[in-house]
Design an enzyme around this catalytic site. Structure first.
Site, PDB file in Angstrom:
ATOM      1  N   LYS A   1    -104.020  17.904  14.140  1.00 24.32           N
ATOM      2  CA  LYS A   1    -104.516  16.547  14.337  1.00 24.32           C
ATOM      3  C   LYS A   1    -104.851  15.949  12.974  1.00 24.32           C
ATOM      4  CE  LYS A   1    -108.274  14.071  16.720  1.00 24.32           C
ATOM      5  NZ  LYS A   1    -109.517  14.191  17.493  1.00 24.32           N
TER       6      LYS A   1
ATOM      7  N   LYS B   1    -107.517  20.458  12.053  1.00 17.41           N
ATOM      8  CA  LYS B   1    -108.001  19.096  12.257  1.00 17.41           C
ATOM      9  C   LYS B   1    -108.439  18.557  10.900  1.00 17.41           C
ATOM     10  CE  LYS B   1    -111.363  16.350  14.889  1.00 17.41           C
ATOM     11  NZ  LYS B   1    -112.445  16.418  15.906  1.00 17.41           N
TER      12      LYS B   1
END
Length: 336
Positions: free
Chosen positions: A260, A205
Protein backbone atom coordinates in the site's frame (compact mmCIF):
# COMPACT_ATOMS: atom_id res chain seq x y z
CA UNK A 1 16.83 -20.83 -27.15
CA UNK A 2 16.41 -18.03 -24.67
CA UNK A 3 13.79 -15.38 -25.29
CA UNK A 4 16.53 -12.79 -25.73
CA UNK A 5 18.05 -14.95 -28.49
CA UNK A 6 14.85 -15.04 -30.53
CA UNK A 7 15.37 -14.70 -34.25
CA UNK A 8 11.89 -13.39 -34.96
CA UNK A 9 12.24 -10.54 -37.43
CA UNK A 10 10.13 -8.25 -39.59
CA UNK A 11 8.44 -8.81 -42.01
CA UNK A 12 8.17 -12.56 -41.35
CA UNK A 13 6.95 -11.60 -37.91
CA UNK A 14 4.45 -8.79 -37.70
CA UNK A 15 3.44 -8.43 -34.05
CA UNK A 16 0.56 -6.19 -35.05
CA UNK A 17 -1.18 -9.14 -36.74
CA UNK A 18 -2.42 -10.40 -33.37
CA UNK A 19 -3.59 -6.91 -32.44
CA UNK A 20 -5.67 -6.54 -35.59
CA UNK A 21 -8.99 -7.87 -34.26
CA UNK A 22 -10.78 -8.02 -30.94
CA UNK A 23 -10.94 -11.83 -30.96
CA UNK A 24 -7.17 -12.29 -31.32
CA UNK A 25 -6.39 -9.58 -28.77
CA UNK A 26 -8.63 -11.44 -26.33
CA UNK A 27 -7.08 -14.81 -27.11
CA UNK A 28 -3.54 -13.67 -26.30
CA UNK A 29 -4.41 -11.42 -23.35
CA UNK A 30 -1.94 -12.30 -20.59
CA UNK A 31 -3.73 -10.62 -17.65
CA UNK A 32 -7.38 -11.24 -16.86
CA UNK A 33 -9.29 -8.85 -14.62
CA UNK A 34 -12.52 -10.09 -13.04
CA UNK A 35 -14.56 -9.30 -9.96
CA UNK A 36 -12.92 -12.33 -8.31
CA UNK A 37 -9.86 -10.16 -7.72
CA UNK A 38 -11.63 -7.18 -6.14
CA UNK A 39 -12.26 -6.22 -2.52
CA UNK A 40 -14.48 -3.24 -1.76
CA UNK A 41 -13.46 -0.99 1.15
CA UNK A 42 -16.50 0.34 3.05
CA UNK A 43 -16.91 3.00 5.73
CA UNK A 44 -19.45 2.34 8.48
CA UNK A 45 -20.87 4.91 10.90
CA UNK A 46 -23.24 4.95 13.83
CA UNK A 47 -27.00 5.48 13.50
CA UNK A 48 -29.89 4.16 11.45
CA UNK A 49 -30.62 5.03 7.83
CA UNK A 50 -27.56 7.28 7.88
CA UNK A 51 -25.69 8.04 4.67
CA UNK A 52 -22.91 10.60 4.28
CA UNK A 53 -21.11 11.49 1.07
CA UNK A 54 -17.32 11.83 1.20
CA UNK A 55 -16.43 14.99 -0.69
CA UNK A 56 -12.89 13.92 -1.56
CA UNK A 57 -14.03 10.49 -2.80
CA UNK A 58 -16.88 10.96 -5.29
CA UNK A 59 -19.32 8.03 -5.27
CA UNK A 60 -18.12 6.69 -1.91
CA UNK A 61 -20.26 7.06 1.22
CA UNK A 62 -20.22 6.41 4.93
CA UNK A 63 -23.14 4.11 5.76
CA UNK A 64 -24.88 3.07 8.95
CA UNK A 65 -24.95 -0.67 9.61
CA UNK A 66 -28.44 -1.20 8.18
CA UNK A 67 -27.60 0.52 4.90
CA UNK A 68 -24.21 -1.17 4.84
CA UNK A 69 -25.88 -4.58 4.94
CA UNK A 70 -28.21 -3.64 2.08
CA UNK A 71 -25.20 -2.51 0.05
CA UNK A 72 -23.29 -5.72 0.80
CA UNK A 73 -26.23 -7.76 -0.50
CA UNK A 74 -25.99 -5.84 -3.77
CA UNK A 75 -22.22 -6.30 -3.93
CA UNK A 76 -22.57 -10.03 -3.40
CA UNK A 77 -25.04 -10.26 -6.29
CA UNK A 78 -22.50 -8.43 -8.45
CA UNK A 79 -19.91 -11.12 -7.72
CA UNK A 80 -17.59 -9.20 -5.40
CA UNK A 81 -16.08 -11.79 -3.04
CA UNK A 82 -15.13 -9.65 -0.05
CA UNK A 83 -15.50 -6.28 1.64
CA UNK A 84 -13.09 -4.49 3.96
CA UNK A 85 -14.63 -2.53 6.84
CA UNK A 86 -13.42 0.76 8.27
CA UNK A 87 -15.36 2.26 11.20
CA UNK A 88 -16.01 5.99 11.58
CA UNK A 89 -15.62 6.35 15.33
CA UNK A 90 -17.38 9.25 17.08
CA UNK A 91 -15.00 11.57 18.92
CA UNK A 92 -16.80 10.72 22.16
CA UNK A 93 -15.58 7.10 21.83
CA UNK A 94 -11.94 7.97 21.14
CA UNK A 95 -9.30 7.85 23.85
CA UNK A 96 -5.54 7.89 24.44
CA UNK A 97 -5.49 4.10 24.84
CA UNK A 98 -8.04 3.25 22.10
CA UNK A 99 -10.17 1.01 24.33
CA UNK A 100 -13.07 1.22 21.88
CA UNK A 101 -11.00 -0.76 19.37
CA UNK A 102 -11.71 -4.02 21.20
CA UNK A 103 -15.22 -3.27 22.46
CA UNK A 104 -17.22 -6.44 21.63
CA UNK A 105 -20.20 -4.21 20.86
CA UNK A 106 -18.18 -1.66 18.93
CA UNK A 107 -19.20 -0.37 15.54
CA UNK A 108 -16.89 -2.64 13.54
CA UNK A 109 -17.86 -5.70 15.55
CA UNK A 110 -21.59 -5.01 15.12
CA UNK A 111 -21.11 -4.45 11.40
CA UNK A 112 -19.31 -7.78 11.03
CA UNK A 113 -22.09 -9.67 12.80
CA UNK A 114 -24.78 -7.95 10.75
CA UNK A 115 -23.08 -8.76 7.44
CA UNK A 116 -22.40 -12.38 8.34
CA UNK A 117 -26.01 -12.82 9.47
CA UNK A 118 -27.38 -11.36 6.23
CA UNK A 119 -24.81 -12.56 3.66
CA UNK A 120 -22.81 -15.38 5.28
CA UNK A 121 -20.88 -16.20 2.11
CA UNK A 122 -19.49 -12.67 1.72
CA UNK A 123 -15.90 -12.45 2.90
CA UNK A 124 -15.48 -9.87 5.64
CA UNK A 125 -12.08 -8.27 6.24
CA UNK A 126 -11.53 -6.01 9.24
CA UNK A 127 -8.92 -3.32 9.76
CA UNK A 128 -6.74 -3.97 12.81
CA UNK A 129 -5.31 -0.56 13.69
CA UNK A 130 -5.90 2.02 16.37
CA UNK A 131 -5.97 5.33 14.48
CA UNK A 132 -9.80 5.45 14.22
CA UNK A 133 -9.95 5.13 18.01
CA UNK A 134 -7.16 7.39 19.30
CA UNK A 135 -7.56 11.04 20.21
CA UNK A 136 -4.20 11.77 18.57
CA UNK A 137 -4.83 9.92 15.28
CA UNK A 138 -1.76 7.71 15.48
CA UNK A 139 -1.97 3.96 14.84
CA UNK A 140 -0.84 3.06 18.33
CA UNK A 141 -0.33 4.01 21.95
CA UNK A 142 2.02 6.98 22.35
CA UNK A 143 4.45 8.10 25.07
CA UNK A 144 4.77 11.62 26.46
CA UNK A 145 6.81 12.65 23.43
CA UNK A 146 4.25 11.38 20.92
CA UNK A 147 6.29 8.33 19.90
CA UNK A 148 4.23 5.24 19.15
CA UNK A 149 5.13 2.44 21.57
CA UNK A 150 5.50 -0.79 19.62
CA UNK A 151 4.97 -3.54 22.19
CA UNK A 152 2.28 -1.68 24.14
CA UNK A 153 0.41 -1.13 20.89
CA UNK A 154 0.69 -4.78 19.89
CA UNK A 155 -1.01 -5.82 23.13
CA UNK A 156 -4.04 -3.73 22.16
CA UNK A 157 -3.98 -4.91 18.55
CA UNK A 158 -4.20 -8.51 19.74
CA UNK A 159 -7.32 -7.67 21.75
CA UNK A 160 -8.80 -5.89 18.73
CA UNK A 161 -8.09 -8.79 16.37
CA UNK A 162 -9.65 -11.29 18.78
CA UNK A 163 -12.77 -9.15 19.12
CA UNK A 164 -13.11 -9.13 15.32
CA UNK A 165 -12.64 -12.89 15.09
CA UNK A 166 -15.24 -13.43 17.81
CA UNK A 167 -17.66 -11.23 15.84
CA UNK A 168 -17.20 -13.47 12.80
CA UNK A 169 -14.58 -11.72 10.66
CA UNK A 170 -13.09 -14.03 8.05
CA UNK A 171 -9.88 -12.03 7.74
CA UNK A 172 -8.16 -9.65 10.16
CA UNK A 173 -5.89 -7.16 8.45
CA UNK A 174 -3.31 -5.45 10.68
CA UNK A 175 -2.49 -2.16 8.96
CA UNK A 176 -0.51 -0.53 11.77
CA UNK A 177 3.06 -1.54 10.79
CA UNK A 178 4.14 -2.45 14.34
CA UNK A 179 6.95 -5.01 14.57
CA UNK A 180 5.93 -8.46 15.75
CA UNK A 181 2.17 -7.96 15.70
CA UNK A 182 1.48 -10.72 13.18
CA UNK A 183 3.12 -13.36 15.36
CA UNK A 184 1.29 -12.26 18.51
CA UNK A 185 -2.06 -12.11 16.73
CA UNK A 186 -1.51 -15.55 15.18
CA UNK A 187 -0.68 -17.08 18.57
CA UNK A 188 -3.76 -15.51 20.15
CA UNK A 189 -6.03 -16.71 17.35
CA UNK A 190 -4.67 -20.24 17.66
CA UNK A 191 -5.05 -20.26 21.43
CA UNK A 192 -8.68 -19.09 21.15
CA UNK A 193 -9.34 -21.71 18.44
CA UNK A 194 -9.85 -19.24 15.62
CA UNK A 195 -7.60 -21.43 13.52
CA UNK A 196 -9.28 -20.52 10.24
CA UNK A 197 -9.28 -16.77 10.75
CA UNK A 198 -6.94 -15.49 8.09
CA UNK A 199 -4.41 -12.70 8.52
CA UNK A 200 -3.88 -10.22 5.71
CA UNK A 201 -0.77 -8.33 6.77
CA UNK A 202 -0.20 -4.81 5.54
CA UNK A 203 3.45 -5.76 5.25
CA UNK A 204 4.72 -2.94 3.06
CA UNK A 205 2.65 0.09 3.99
CA UNK A 206 4.43 3.26 2.99
CA UNK A 207 4.31 6.68 4.66
CA UNK A 208 2.51 7.99 1.61
CA UNK A 209 0.95 11.33 0.72
CA UNK A 210 -1.91 9.44 -1.00
CA UNK A 211 -3.88 8.68 2.17
CA UNK A 212 -5.51 12.06 2.74
CA UNK A 213 -9.07 11.30 1.55
CA UNK A 214 -9.16 8.08 3.60
CA UNK A 215 -8.24 9.94 6.77
CA UNK A 216 -11.06 12.37 6.04
CA UNK A 217 -13.43 9.45 5.51
CA UNK A 218 -12.71 7.78 8.87
CA UNK A 219 -12.38 11.04 10.77
CA UNK A 220 -8.75 10.68 11.87
CA UNK A 221 -7.34 13.57 9.87
CA UNK A 222 -8.28 16.25 12.40
CA UNK A 223 -6.94 14.15 15.26
CA UNK A 224 -3.61 13.59 13.53
CA UNK A 225 -3.20 17.26 12.67
CA UNK A 226 0.28 18.09 11.37
CA UNK A 227 1.83 14.92 12.78
CA UNK A 228 3.01 12.10 10.52
CA UNK A 229 3.53 8.34 10.67
CA UNK A 230 7.08 8.11 9.39
CA UNK A 231 8.45 6.35 12.48
CA UNK A 232 6.48 3.20 11.66
CA UNK A 233 5.27 3.33 8.06
CA UNK A 234 7.89 2.69 5.38
CA UNK A 235 10.02 5.28 3.60
CA UNK A 236 8.77 5.61 -0.01
CA UNK A 237 12.40 5.53 -1.18
CA UNK A 238 12.96 1.96 0.05
CA UNK A 239 12.42 -1.30 -1.81
CA UNK A 240 14.67 -3.94 -0.20
CA UNK A 241 13.15 -3.13 3.19
CA UNK A 242 9.76 -4.28 1.91
CA UNK A 243 11.18 -7.76 1.33
CA UNK A 244 12.34 -7.94 4.94
CA UNK A 245 8.90 -6.85 6.17
CA UNK A 246 7.13 -9.45 4.06
CA UNK A 247 9.54 -12.22 5.06
CA UNK A 248 8.98 -11.49 8.74
CA UNK A 249 5.19 -11.36 8.44
CA UNK A 250 5.02 -14.63 6.52
CA UNK A 251 7.33 -16.29 9.06
CA UNK A 252 5.05 -15.05 11.86
CA UNK A 253 1.94 -16.57 10.30
CA UNK A 254 0.47 -14.15 7.77
CA UNK A 255 -1.69 -15.85 5.14
CA UNK A 256 -1.58 -12.91 2.74
CA UNK A 257 0.58 -9.83 2.39
CA UNK A 258 -0.40 -6.33 1.31
CA UNK A 259 1.41 -3.49 -0.45
CA UNK A 260 0.00 0.00 0.00
CA UNK A 261 -0.43 2.30 -1.95
CA UNK A 262 -0.99 0.73 -5.35
CA UNK A 263 0.09 2.17 -8.67
CA UNK A 264 3.15 4.17 -7.45
CA UNK A 265 4.45 0.95 -5.82
CA UNK A 266 3.89 -1.71 -8.48
CA UNK A 267 7.62 -2.38 -8.60
CA UNK A 268 7.30 -3.49 -4.96
CA UNK A 269 4.36 -5.75 -5.84
CA UNK A 270 6.38 -7.41 -8.58
CA UNK A 271 9.43 -7.95 -6.38
CA UNK A 272 7.38 -9.43 -3.55
CA UNK A 273 5.40 -11.77 -5.80
CA UNK A 274 8.54 -12.97 -7.56
CA UNK A 275 10.43 -13.48 -4.31
CA UNK A 276 7.81 -15.15 -2.11
CA UNK A 277 5.05 -16.54 -4.39
CA UNK A 278 2.63 -15.96 -1.51
CA UNK A 279 -0.89 -14.52 -1.88
CA UNK A 280 -0.11 -10.87 -2.61
CA UNK A 281 -2.56 -7.99 -2.43
CA UNK A 282 -2.39 -4.31 -3.25
CA UNK A 283 -4.48 -1.38 -2.05
CA UNK A 284 -5.48 1.20 -4.65
CA UNK A 285 -5.77 3.89 -2.02
CA UNK A 286 -8.07 6.85 -1.61
CA UNK A 287 -5.69 9.36 -3.17
CA UNK A 288 -5.33 7.27 -6.32
CA UNK A 289 -9.11 6.98 -6.62
CA UNK A 290 -9.61 10.69 -5.87
CA UNK A 291 -7.14 11.92 -8.46
CA UNK A 292 -8.70 9.74 -11.16
CA UNK A 293 -12.16 11.00 -10.26
CA UNK A 294 -10.98 14.62 -10.26
CA UNK A 295 -9.50 14.24 -13.74
CA UNK A 296 -12.70 12.56 -14.93
CA UNK A 297 -14.81 15.39 -13.49
CA UNK A 298 -12.73 17.87 -15.49
CA UNK A 299 -13.21 15.88 -18.68
CA UNK A 300 -9.54 14.98 -18.93
CA UNK A 301 -9.88 11.20 -18.57
CA UNK A 302 -12.45 8.53 -19.39
CA UNK A 303 -13.62 7.02 -16.10
CA UNK A 304 -14.13 3.37 -17.05
CA UNK A 305 -11.10 3.25 -19.33
CA UNK A 306 -8.79 4.59 -16.61
CA UNK A 307 -10.37 2.29 -14.03
CA UNK A 308 -9.77 -0.84 -16.12
CA UNK A 309 -6.24 0.16 -17.10
CA UNK A 310 -5.19 0.93 -13.53
CA UNK A 311 -6.65 -2.28 -12.08
CA UNK A 312 -5.23 -4.38 -14.90
CA UNK A 313 -1.78 -2.89 -14.27
CA UNK A 314 -2.00 -4.05 -10.65
CA UNK A 315 -2.91 -7.56 -11.71
CA UNK A 316 -0.13 -7.54 -14.32
CA UNK A 317 2.37 -6.53 -11.63
CA UNK A 318 1.52 -9.69 -9.69
CA UNK A 319 -1.34 -8.79 -7.37
CA UNK A 320 -3.70 -11.66 -6.63
CA UNK A 321 -6.31 -9.26 -5.29
CA UNK A 322 -6.93 -5.52 -5.16
CA UNK A 323 -8.62 -3.41 -2.53
CA UNK A 324 -10.22 -0.67 -4.60
CA UNK A 325 -12.97 1.92 -4.30
CA UNK A 326 -13.65 1.12 -7.96
CA UNK A 327 -14.79 -2.45 -7.15
CA UNK A 328 -18.50 -1.69 -7.22
CA UNK A 329 -18.27 0.49 -10.33
CA UNK A 330 -16.26 -2.17 -12.16
CA UNK A 331 -18.69 -4.94 -11.18
CA UNK A 332 -21.72 -2.92 -12.25
CA UNK A 333 -20.01 -2.00 -15.52
CA UNK A 334 -19.21 -5.58 -16.54
CA UNK A 335 -22.63 -6.79 -15.39
CA UNK A 336 -24.50 -4.13 -17.36
Amino acid sequence: MAFTDSQRMFPETRLRRMRRNDFSRRLMRETQLTTDSLIYPMFVLEGHQEREAIASMPGIERLSVDLLVAEVKHLYQLGIPAVALFPVTPNSAKSELAEEAFNPNGLAQRAVRAIKDAVPEMGVITDVALDPFTTHGQDGIIDQDGYVLNDRTVDTLVKQALSHAEAGADVVAPSDMMDGRIGDIRVALEEDRFVNTRIMAYSAKYASAYYGPFRDAVGSSANLGKADKKTYQMDPANSDEALHEVAMDLAEGADMVMIKPGMPYLDIVRRIKDEFRAPTFVYQVSGEYAMHKAAVANGWLDDNAVMVEALTAMKRAGADGILTYYAKQYAEWINA
